[in-house]
Design a protein around this motif. Structure first.
Motif, PDB file in Angstrom:
ATOM      1  N   MET B   1     -97.646   1.879 -41.514  1.00 34.55           N
ATOM      2  CA  MET B   1     -97.257   0.493 -41.230  1.00 34.55           C
ATOM      3  C   MET B   1     -96.153   0.079 -42.177  1.00 34.55           C
ATOM      4  SD  MET B   1     -99.543  -2.872 -41.512  1.00 34.55           S
ATOM      5  CE  MET B   1     -98.633  -4.122 -42.342  1.00 34.55           C
ATOM      6  N   ASN B   2     -95.139  -0.568 -41.650  1.00 32.00           N
ATOM      7  CA  ASN B   2     -93.995  -0.968 -42.470  1.00 32.00           C
ATOM      8  C   ASN B   2     -94.367  -2.088 -43.417  1.00 32.00           C
ATOM      9  OD1 ASN B   2     -91.778   0.534 -42.299  1.00 32.00           O
ATOM     10  ND2 ASN B   2     -90.799  -0.618 -40.667  1.00 32.00           N
ATOM     11  N   LEU B   3     -93.980  -1.920 -44.650  1.00 31.72           N
ATOM     12  CA  LEU B   3     -94.324  -2.914 -45.652  1.00 31.72           C
ATOM     13  C   LEU B   3     -93.043  -3.495 -46.180  1.00 31.72           C
ATOM     14  CD1 LEU B   3     -96.632  -4.088 -47.249  1.00 31.72           C
ATOM     15  CD2 LEU B   3     -96.313  -2.319 -48.913  1.00 31.72           C
ATOM     16  N   SER B   4     -92.885  -4.783 -46.137  1.00 28.58           N
ATOM     17  CA  SER B   4     -91.680  -5.384 -46.686  1.00 28.58           C
ATOM     18  C   SER B   4     -92.054  -6.739 -47.236  1.00 28.58           C
ATOM     19  CB  SER B   4     -90.611  -5.528 -45.615  1.00 28.58           C
ATOM     20  OG  SER B   4     -90.987  -6.559 -44.726  1.00 28.58           O
ATOM     21  N   PHE B   5     -91.175  -7.267 -48.058  1.00 27.59           N
ATOM     22  CA  PHE B   5     -91.449  -8.561 -48.645  1.00 27.59           C
ATOM     23  C   PHE B   5     -91.246  -9.689 -47.646  1.00 27.59           C
ATOM     24  CE2 PHE B   5     -92.677  -7.847 -52.808  1.00 27.59           C
ATOM     25  CZ  PHE B   5     -92.029  -6.733 -53.298  1.00 27.59           C
ATOM     26  N   PHE B   6     -90.702  -9.355 -46.481  1.00 31.33           N
ATOM     27  CA  PHE B   6     -90.469 -10.395 -45.492  1.00 31.33           C
ATOM     28  C   PHE B   6     -91.682 -10.624 -44.602  1.00 31.33           C
ATOM     29  CE2 PHE B   6     -86.153 -11.561 -46.133  1.00 31.33           C
ATOM     30  CZ  PHE B   6     -85.586 -10.492 -46.760  1.00 31.33           C
ATOM     31  N   ASP B   7     -92.780  -9.909 -44.904  1.00 26.62           N
ATOM     32  CA  ASP B   7     -93.957 -10.075 -44.052  1.00 26.62           C
ATOM     33  C   ASP B   7     -94.533 -11.473 -44.153  1.00 26.62           C
ATOM     34  OD1 ASP B   7     -95.364  -6.743 -44.334  1.00 26.62           O
ATOM     35  OD2 ASP B   7     -93.958  -7.642 -42.934  1.00 26.62           O
ATOM     36  N   PHE B   9     -93.056 -14.119 -43.845  1.00 25.01           N
ATOM     37  CA  PHE B   9     -92.380 -15.082 -42.994  1.00 25.01           C
ATOM     38  C   PHE B   9     -92.721 -14.912 -41.521  1.00 25.01           C
ATOM     39  CE2 PHE B   9     -90.431 -16.742 -46.473  1.00 25.01           C
ATOM     40  CZ  PHE B   9     -89.685 -15.828 -47.188  1.00 25.01           C
ATOM     41  N   THR B  10     -93.624 -13.983 -41.214  1.00 26.74           N
ATOM     42  CA  THR B  10     -94.074 -13.897 -39.829  1.00 26.74           C
ATOM     43  C   THR B  10     -95.342 -14.730 -39.723  1.00 26.74           C
ATOM     44  OG1 THR B  10     -95.357 -11.959 -40.357  1.00 26.74           O
ATOM     45  CG2 THR B  10     -93.165 -11.611 -39.495  1.00 26.74           C
ATOM     46  N   SER B  11     -95.418 -15.483 -38.639  1.00 25.77           N
ATOM     47  CA  SER B  11     -96.543 -16.401 -38.522  1.00 25.77           C
ATOM     48  C   SER B  11     -97.718 -15.663 -37.895  1.00 25.77           C
ATOM     49  CB  SER B  11     -96.084 -17.575 -37.664  1.00 25.77           C
ATOM     50  OG  SER B  11     -97.156 -18.164 -37.010  1.00 25.77           O
ATOM     51  N   PRO B  12     -98.813 -15.468 -38.631  1.00 25.63           N
ATOM     52  CA  PRO B  12     -99.928 -14.704 -38.079  1.00 25.63           C
ATOM     53  C   PRO B  12    -100.687 -15.480 -37.009  1.00 25.63           C
ATOM     54  CG  PRO B  12    -100.400 -15.401 -40.328  1.00 25.63           C
ATOM     55  CD  PRO B  12     -99.065 -15.947 -39.986  1.00 25.63           C
ATOM     56  N   CYS B  13    -101.215 -14.760 -36.034  1.00 24.96           N
ATOM     57  CA  CYS B  13    -101.915 -15.388 -34.923  1.00 24.96           C
ATOM     58  C   CYS B  13    -103.405 -15.156 -35.043  1.00 24.96           C
ATOM     59  CB  CYS B  13    -101.463 -14.778 -33.595  1.00 24.96           C
ATOM     60  SG  CYS B  13     -99.872 -15.326 -33.075  1.00 24.96           S
ATOM     61  N   THR B  92    -100.308 -20.387 -47.348  1.00 21.12           N
ATOM     62  CA  THR B  92     -99.812 -21.235 -46.279  1.00 21.12           C
ATOM     63  C   THR B  92     -98.529 -20.677 -45.703  1.00 21.12           C
ATOM     64  OG1 THR B  92     -98.791 -22.514 -48.004  1.00 21.12           O
ATOM     65  CG2 THR B  92    -100.807 -23.378 -47.079  1.00 21.12           C
ATOM     66  N   PHE B  93     -98.167 -21.247 -44.568  1.00 19.45           N
ATOM     67  CA  PHE B  93     -96.958 -20.825 -43.880  1.00 19.45           C
ATOM     68  C   PHE B  93     -95.990 -21.985 -43.867  1.00 19.45           C
ATOM     69  CE2 PHE B  93     -94.524 -18.228 -41.191  1.00 19.45           C
ATOM     70  CZ  PHE B  93     -93.940 -19.039 -40.244  1.00 19.45           C
ATOM     71  N   THR B  94     -94.719 -21.693 -44.163  1.00 17.84           N
ATOM     72  CA  THR B  94     -93.702 -22.750 -44.196  1.00 17.84           C
ATOM     73  C   THR B  94     -92.845 -22.648 -42.954  1.00 17.84           C
ATOM     74  OG1 THR B  94     -93.587 -22.148 -46.507  1.00 17.84           O
ATOM     75  CG2 THR B  94     -92.147 -23.877 -45.780  1.00 17.84           C
ATOM     76  N   PRO B  95     -92.933 -23.597 -42.052  1.00 21.62           N
ATOM     77  CA  PRO B  95     -92.120 -23.483 -40.829  1.00 21.62           C
ATOM     78  C   PRO B  95     -90.634 -23.549 -41.086  1.00 21.62           C
ATOM     79  CG  PRO B  95     -93.905 -25.021 -40.500  1.00 21.62           C
ATOM     80  CD  PRO B  95     -93.889 -24.690 -41.950  1.00 21.62           C
ATOM     81  N   THR B  96     -90.201 -24.217 -42.182  1.00 18.91           N
ATOM     82  CA  THR B  96     -88.766 -24.342 -42.390  1.00 18.91           C
ATOM     83  C   THR B  96     -88.128 -23.071 -42.912  1.00 18.91           C
ATOM     84  OG1 THR B  96     -89.477 -25.520 -44.352  1.00 18.91           O
ATOM     85  CG2 THR B  96     -88.390 -26.792 -42.676  1.00 18.91           C
ATOM     86  N   THR B  97     -88.895 -21.996 -43.120  1.00 23.78           N
ATOM     87  CA  THR B  97     -88.253 -20.731 -43.429  1.00 23.78           C
ATOM     88  C   THR B  97     -87.733 -20.057 -42.168  1.00 23.78           C
ATOM     89  OG1 THR B  97     -90.410 -19.711 -43.337  1.00 23.78           O
ATOM     90  CG2 THR B  97     -89.545 -20.201 -45.505  1.00 23.78           C
ATOM     91  N   THR B 166     -86.335 -19.691 -47.975  1.00 26.72           N
ATOM     92  CA  THR B 166     -86.680 -18.273 -47.892  1.00 26.72           C
ATOM     93  C   THR B 166     -86.453 -17.586 -49.234  1.00 26.72           C
ATOM     94  OG1 THR B 166     -85.775 -18.418 -45.683  1.00 26.72           O
ATOM     95  CG2 THR B 166     -86.422 -16.264 -46.443  1.00 26.72           C
ATOM     96  N   ALA B 167     -85.297 -17.888 -49.852  1.00 32.96           N
ATOM     97  CA  ALA B 167     -85.007 -17.250 -51.131  1.00 32.96           C
ATOM     98  C   ALA B 167     -86.035 -17.628 -52.178  1.00 32.96           C
ATOM     99  CB  ALA B 167     -83.602 -17.647 -51.603  1.00 32.96           C
ATOM    100  N   GLY B 168     -86.423 -18.903 -52.188  1.00 28.20           N
ATOM    101  CA  GLY B 168     -87.425 -19.333 -53.157  1.00 28.20           C
ATOM    102  C   GLY B 168     -88.746 -18.618 -52.982  1.00 28.20           C
ATOM    103  N   HIS B 169     -89.206 -18.549 -51.731  1.00 22.41           N
ATOM    104  CA  HIS B 169     -90.489 -17.894 -51.487  1.00 22.41           C
ATOM    105  C   HIS B 169     -90.437 -16.418 -51.839  1.00 22.41           C
ATOM    106  CE1 HIS B 169     -92.905 -20.927 -49.152  1.00 22.41           C
ATOM    107  NE2 HIS B 169     -91.789 -21.545 -49.370  1.00 22.41           N
ATOM    108  N   LEU B 170     -89.306 -15.781 -51.492  1.00 24.11           N
ATOM    109  CA  LEU B 170     -89.155 -14.368 -51.809  1.00 24.11           C
ATOM    110  C   LEU B 170     -89.178 -14.122 -53.307  1.00 24.11           C
ATOM    111  CD1 LEU B 170     -86.559 -12.838 -49.404  1.00 24.11           C
ATOM    112  CD2 LEU B 170     -88.740 -11.889 -50.048  1.00 24.11           C
ATOM    113  N   LEU B 171     -88.460 -14.997 -54.049  1.00 27.64           N
ATOM    114  CA  LEU B 171     -88.423 -14.844 -55.495  1.00 27.64           C
ATOM    115  C   LEU B 171     -89.809 -14.976 -56.095  1.00 27.64           C
ATOM    116  CD1 LEU B 171     -85.277 -16.592 -56.908  1.00 27.64           C
ATOM    117  CD2 LEU B 171     -86.074 -14.293 -57.373  1.00 27.64           C
TER     118      LEU B 171
END
Lengths: 89, 227
Positions: B1-7, B9-13, B92-97, B166-171
């Motif tokens: 399974m691909n692992l990345s720091f951008f995971d 930002f995907t909204s889980p269902c 939590t999930f941030t919709p504005t990302t 996005t940059a803030g959350h990633l950092l």
């Protein structure tokens, strides 16, 4: 104390006898309007108990935020559970 | 399974409902509608004070016509503020990302300001494309430059908000990963990284509020030119 003869579907949950529970559940209003009404009633109860008081404190809002965090965790559990035993995240 | 720091930002269902729906609906629970009592609860009082502050700040430079935009701009500001700040809580999930959401907010509103200007005062709105006092040989180039800068505004509005959050959350994710990874190896460095994480979190709270403000302020600026 004699209870007034209220029809089953209008009785509150705490007054329903255990044997009547499946019938009561089946008679509840599951339309979208009904569900919205139930959520609104629940929220109003919470709001009037913890927030809409004369000297409300930090607790009312904190419980809301904490429940939001918990619900988000539950929602994303299937996504996060892969990170449980990973060595490199 | 691909692992990345951008995971993150995907909204889980869950049961087919994405988390973004809950994230968009939750701010409504935090903002109670005012009832007609003279002295309300503390939350309503705070909220009222905040809304007065925001509306006054936004409406001062606008003329009478612009005051029709008060509800829209204040509610937009409140939405962005609450969404950004709630996104800093764990899990939590941030919709504005999501760029889609920010473009959906920025593009129609910018277009509304542009069309208002073109409809009500077309020559003044077009006149903004040429600053006063430019030397005559430069006029064609400057008009093209100003048109480009006008057309890129919605893109800039949306991307600015997305990129900042996005940059803030990633950092935050990167530095916290570094902190936990360094903890068994070099605890002192881990402490230093934890200090950086603490400062970064304070920065992120500030950024969350500032970005919401900048978004709405720029919109009101575009409105000022055109109304």
């Amino acid at each position: 104390m004699a209870q007034p003869p209220v029809p089953l579907k209008d009785m509150k949950l705490m007054d329903v006898k255990l044997g009547q529970l499946p019938t009561w559940l089946a008679m509840r209003d599951y339309t979208p309007g009904g569900i919205v009404g139930a959520v609104r009633r629940g929220y109003d109860r919470y709001y009037n108990k913890y927030i809409n008081v004369r000297k409300g404190g930090l607790g009312g809002i904190s419980m809301l935020l904490a429940s939001y965090v918990v619900i988000s965790y539950i929602w994303s559990y299937s996504h996060i559970k892969h990170d449980r035993h990973r060595r490199y995240h | 399974m691909n692992l990345s720091f951008f995971d993150q930002f995907t909204s889980p269902c869950l049961l087919g409902i994405p988390l973004i729906l809950i994230s968009m609906l939750f701010p409504a629970l935090l903002l109670p509608s005012p009832n007609n009592r003279w002295i309300t609860n503390r939350l309503s009082t705070l909220q009222l004070w905040l809304f007065h502050l925001i509306t006054k700040q936004l409406m001062i430079p606008l003329n009478k016509n612009g005051h029709k935009w008060a509800l829209l701009l204040t509610s937009l500001m409140t939405l962005l503020l609450t969404i950004n700040l709630l996104g800093l809580l764990p899990y939590t999930f941030t919709p504005t990302t999501q760029l889609s959401m920010n473009m959906a907010l920025a593009f129609p509103l910018w277009l509304a300001t542009l069309l208002t200007g073109l409809r009500n005062q077309p020559s003044i709105a077009l006149g903004h494309l040429l600053p006063e006092g430019t030397p005559t040989p430069l006029i064609p180039a400057l008009i093209m430059i100003e048109t480009t800068s006008l057309l890129i505004r919605p893109l800039a509005l949306g991307v600015r908000l997305t990129a900042n959050l996005t940059a803030g959350h990633l950092l935050i994710q990167l530095i916290s990963t570094a902190t936990t990874a360094l903890l068994p190896i070099m605890p002192t460095i881990s402490l230093l990284t934890a200090l950086i994480l603490f400062l970064l979190t304070i920065l992120e709270v500030a950024v969350a509020m500032i970005q919401a403000y900048v978004f709405v302020l720029l919109l009101s600026l575009y409105l000022q030119e055109n109304i």
